[in-house]
Design a protein around this motif. Structure first.
Motif, PDB file in Angstrom:
ATOM      1  N   GLU A  35     -34.205 -32.492   9.632  1.00 48.09           N
ATOM      2  CA  GLU A  35     -35.537 -32.658   9.025  1.00 48.09           C
ATOM      3  C   GLU A  35     -36.085 -31.345   8.476  1.00 48.09           C
ATOM      4  O   GLU A  35     -37.189 -31.317   7.909  1.00 48.09           O
ATOM      5  N   CYS A  36     -35.322 -30.240   8.613  1.00 46.69           N
ATOM      6  CA  CYS A  36     -35.854 -28.950   8.177  1.00 46.69           C
ATOM      7  C   CYS A  36     -35.638 -28.748   6.687  1.00 46.69           C
ATOM      8  O   CYS A  36     -34.561 -28.999   6.152  1.00 46.69           O
ATOM      9  N   ASP A  37     -36.677 -28.272   6.014  1.00 45.73           N
ATOM     10  CA  ASP A  37     -36.533 -28.008   4.570  1.00 45.73           C
ATOM     11  C   ASP A  37     -36.192 -26.533   4.319  1.00 45.73           C
ATOM     12  O   ASP A  37     -36.183 -26.075   3.187  1.00 45.73           O
TER      13      ASP A  37
ATOM     14  N   LEU B 260     -35.446 -19.985  10.545  1.00 42.71           N
ATOM     15  CA  LEU B 260     -36.519 -19.760  11.519  1.00 42.71           C
ATOM     16  C   LEU B 260     -37.347 -21.014  11.736  1.00 42.71           C
ATOM     17  O   LEU B 260     -37.971 -21.172  12.783  1.00 42.71           O
ATOM     18  N   LEU B 261     -37.380 -21.897  10.746  1.00 42.29           N
ATOM     19  CA  LEU B 261     -38.103 -23.161  10.923  1.00 42.29           C
ATOM     20  C   LEU B 261     -37.279 -24.150  11.746  1.00 42.29           C
ATOM     21  O   LEU B 261     -37.838 -25.015  12.411  1.00 42.29           O
ATOM     22  N   CYS B 262     -35.945 -24.040  11.696  1.00 45.02           N
ATOM     23  CA  CYS B 262     -35.118 -24.832  12.610  1.00 45.02           C
ATOM     24  C   CYS B 262     -35.318 -24.339  14.035  1.00 45.02           C
ATOM     25  O   CYS B 262     -35.392 -25.127  14.977  1.00 45.02           O
ATOM     26  N   LYS B 263     -35.372 -23.016  14.180  1.00 40.75           N
ATOM     27  CA  LYS B 263     -35.494 -22.434  15.522  1.00 40.75           C
ATOM     28  C   LYS B 263     -36.850 -22.765  16.134  1.00 40.75           C
ATOM     29  O   LYS B 263     -36.952 -23.034  17.319  1.00 40.75           O
TER      30      LYS B 263
END
Ligand code: ZN
Length: 203
Positions: free
Chosen positions: A197-199, A59-62
């Motif tokens: 860059e997503c953790d 969801l943080l990539c999205k």
């Protein structure tokens, strides 16, 4: 809508995420622990399902983290540059008639439709509904009946993913979108690489 305190019911095996805001999705991704997230979303007549897996998007990539999300959404809603919203926010501006004219022009409605915002602190005015400048008009009779077409479809797919998850059938990998006005075009589901860059919400 308050976000449930996920830490109170840890560990979760599966989470179905059907929240309405980007902030709530960030919160769920960051607090899901090892749970599998099945996220359901609707934008106009497009629905999407994201099953978060380690090799795919989360969801943080999205929705990449944006500390100015609230200001960005207000800028889009009011039709003004982000810099203007920063100024109005920093100055604690109250809404005046000239600002309502801008809003009304951007939203293609008469200024009278926004009369209740006059004199309200700008930072307390409603933000754009997520995902874009155009939202389905549930108050327009010809559009209201079509909204359940997308919400029902996404709920059915979400339920199917829960069944597959618990019965060992091959689950969604990792992303599915269907824009109802268009003919479905393959592939039905897509595995997308996580953003570099997503953790993935791992702190
Ligand atoms: Zn991610």
């Amino acid at each position: 809508v308050p976000v449930p305190r996920l830490e109170d019911v840890d560990p979760w095996d599966t989470l179905v995420c059907a929240v309405d805001t980007v902030e709530a999705r960030w919160s769920i991704q960051r607090r899901a622990g090892g749970a599998t997230i099945i996220s359901l979303a609707v934008h106009d007549l497009l629905y999407s399902v994201l099953r978060v897996v380690p090799s795919g998007r989360c969801l943080l990539c999205k929705h990449p983290y944006d500390p100015e999300l609230a200001m960005t959404q207000r800028a889009a809603r009011w039709g003004v540059p982000l810099e203007t919203v920063r100024e109005w926010t920093a100055a604690g501006r109250m809404v005046v008639a000239e600002m309502i004219d801008l809003l009304a022009r951007t939203q293609a409605k008469p200024a009278s439709a926004f009369g209740e915002l006059l004199g309200v602190p700008f930072t307390e005015t409603p933000r754009l509904p997520e995902c874009g400048s155009k939202s389905l008009r549930a108050d327009v009779p010809s559009q209201a009946p079509v909204l359940p077409l997308a919400t029902t479809a996404v709920a059915a797919i979400g339920a199917a993913e829960v069944v597959k998850h618990s019965s060992g059938l091959a689950p969604l990998d990792n992303w599915l979108t269907h824009d109802l006005p268009r003919n479905p075009s393959g592939p039905w589901s897509n595995s997308r690489r996580p953003h570099d860059e997503c953790d993935h919400g791992v702190r």
